[in-house]
Design an enzyme around this catalytic site. Sequence first.
Site, PDB file in Angstrom:
ATOM      1  N   ASP A   1       1.066  -2.179  12.384  1.00  0.00           N
ATOM      2  CA  ASP A   1       1.243  -2.592  11.023  1.00  0.00           C
ATOM      3  C   ASP A   1       1.592  -4.043  10.966  1.00  0.00           C
ATOM      4  O   ASP A   1       2.571  -4.556  11.622  1.00  0.00           O
ATOM      5  CB  ASP A   1       2.704  -1.925  10.503  1.00  0.00           C
TER       6      ASP A   1
ATOM      7  N   ASP B   1       5.086  -5.450   9.825  1.00  0.00           N
ATOM      8  CA  ASP B   1       6.084  -4.908  10.670  1.00  0.00           C
ATOM      9  C   ASP B   1       6.054  -5.517  12.215  1.00  0.00           C
ATOM     10  O   ASP B   1       7.056  -6.069  12.629  1.00  0.00           O
ATOM     11  CB  ASP B   1       6.142  -3.626  10.981  1.00  0.00           C
TER      12      ASP B   1
ATOM     13  N   THR C   1      -0.827   7.512  -1.135  1.00  0.00           N
ATOM     14  CA  THR C   1      -2.108   7.541  -1.601  1.00  0.00           C
ATOM     15  C   THR C   1      -3.171   6.461  -0.998  1.00  0.00           C
ATOM     16  O   THR C   1      -4.152   6.349  -1.259  1.00  0.00           O
ATOM     17  CB  THR C   1      -2.074   7.334  -3.136  1.00  0.00           C
TER      18      THR C   1
ATOM     19  N   ARG D   1       0.821  -1.038   0.093  1.00  0.00           N
ATOM     20  CA  ARG D   1      -0.107  -0.040   0.041  1.00  0.00           C
ATOM     21  C   ARG D   1       0.929   1.114   0.092  1.00  0.00           C
ATOM     22  O   ARG D   1       1.594   1.339   0.983  1.00  0.00           O
ATOM     23  CB  ARG D   1      -0.760   0.045   1.201  1.00  0.00           C
TER      24      ARG D   1
HETATM   25  C1  PRP Z   1      -1.013  -4.103   4.770  1.00  0.00           C
HETATM   26  C2  PRP Z   1      -1.895  -5.382   4.894  1.00  0.00           C
HETATM   27  C3  PRP Z   1      -2.861  -5.461   3.488  1.00  0.00           C
HETATM   28  C4  PRP Z   1      -2.921  -3.614   3.443  1.00  0.00           C
HETATM   29  C5  PRP Z   1      -4.421  -3.425   3.863  1.00  0.00           C
HETATM   30  O1  PRP Z   1       0.080  -4.390   4.041  1.00  0.00           O
HETATM   31  O2  PRP Z   1      -1.146  -6.549   4.910  1.00  0.00           O
HETATM   32  O3  PRP Z   1      -2.188  -5.957   2.557  1.00  0.00           O
HETATM   33  O4  PRP Z   1      -1.786  -3.150   4.005  1.00  0.00           O
HETATM   34  O5  PRP Z   1      -4.479  -2.080   3.656  1.00  0.00           O
HETATM   35  P1  PRP Z   1      -5.761  -1.463   2.482  1.00  0.00           P
HETATM   36  O6  PRP Z   1      -7.012  -2.523   2.916  1.00  0.00           O
HETATM   37  O7  PRP Z   1      -5.809  -0.116   2.751  1.00  0.00           O
HETATM   38  O8  PRP Z   1      -5.227  -1.827   1.175  1.00  0.00           O
HETATM   39  P2  PRP Z   1       1.289  -3.165   3.418  1.00  0.00           P
HETATM   40  O9  PRP Z   1       0.816  -2.657   2.336  1.00  0.00           O
HETATM   41  O10 PRP Z   1       1.398  -2.717   4.623  1.00  0.00           O
HETATM   42  O11 PRP Z   1       2.211  -4.114   3.174  1.00  0.00           O
HETATM   43  P3  PRP Z   1       3.234  -5.438   3.838  1.00  0.00           P
HETATM   44  O12 PRP Z   1       2.479  -6.389   3.975  1.00  0.00           O
HETATM   45  O13 PRP Z   1       4.197  -5.643   2.929  1.00  0.00           O
HETATM   46  O14 PRP Z   1       3.653  -4.723   5.208  1.00  0.00           O
HETATM   47  N1  URA Z   2      -2.227  -2.172   7.282  1.00  0.00           N
HETATM   48  C1  URA Z   2      -1.873  -2.625   8.451  1.00  0.00           C
HETATM   49  O1  URA Z   2      -0.993  -3.505   8.694  1.00  0.00           O
HETATM   50  N2  URA Z   2      -2.353  -2.216   9.601  1.00  0.00           N
HETATM   51  C2  URA Z   2      -3.365  -1.442   9.532  1.00  0.00           C
HETATM   52  O2  URA Z   2      -4.103  -0.985  10.374  1.00  0.00           O
HETATM   53  C3  URA Z   2      -3.767  -1.145   8.046  1.00  0.00           C
HETATM   54  C4  URA Z   2      -3.026  -1.591   6.971  1.00  0.00           C
END
Ligand code: PRP
Ligand code: URA
Length: 216
Positions: free
Chosen positions: A204, A207, A109, A105
Amino acid sequence: MLPPTLHVSQHPAVLHKLGILRDEKTEPKKFREVVRELSWLLGYEALADARVRAREVKTPLETMHGHELGERIGLIPILRAGLGMVDAMLELMPTAEVWHLGLFRDERTLKPVEYYNKLPDAASVDLCLILDPMLATGGSATAAIEVLKRWGAVTPVRIKLVNLIAAPEGVEAVAKAHPDVEIHCAALDRQLNDKGYIMPGLGDAGDRQFGTGKAS
Ligand code: PRP
Ligand code: URA
């Protein structure tokens, strides 16, 4: 109003484990363990309507009519946070295939960016389970569903979304764009904050599993 496609687990074991998962003091090792346990429980619930076929089973005493899973299942973990859900799902569905989909994400944006796609050439499957701990704006989930549908996962192939925590905004976005997709989650939280994080959430999910960044 909540869509009929949303299933929020009420199981006491799920509620108990969610408390541990959300706790800011939970370290990555324990966090990964609980992601795995919750995934197993949610996978169990998401499979409740899966088809089984008859199989003859010979017990030490006699032969009986048993069952085996009759669905060809594809697991689609959304990288990277969805990775932590795969092992538990494979325990439940040992014959499932795993197709990795990389989406992150954009922090500014909040739109999903696709960077990896390991779907096979043909959609030779009955049921696709998209695995991602968090359903926030719904951008990543909607993008993943669109990738699957473009690839061929259309009726009679079913798509289900398995999340640990969902925000009402994400549920609404997915239900509006894809009313045929069921959503299984452990909790429906209050709302998103101005950075698109789920409140109260858990921070997150990537993380916290992999020990990177800070918790929110
Ligand atoms: C997080 C999560 C989803 C997304 C959700 O991933 O694991 O994939 O955000 O958010 P949304 O519903 O607003 O799209 P992230 O983009 O942080 O990537 P990561 O898993 O690599 O940390
Ligand atoms: N992605 C995450 O990992 N946590 C949130 O709360 C939203 C998006």
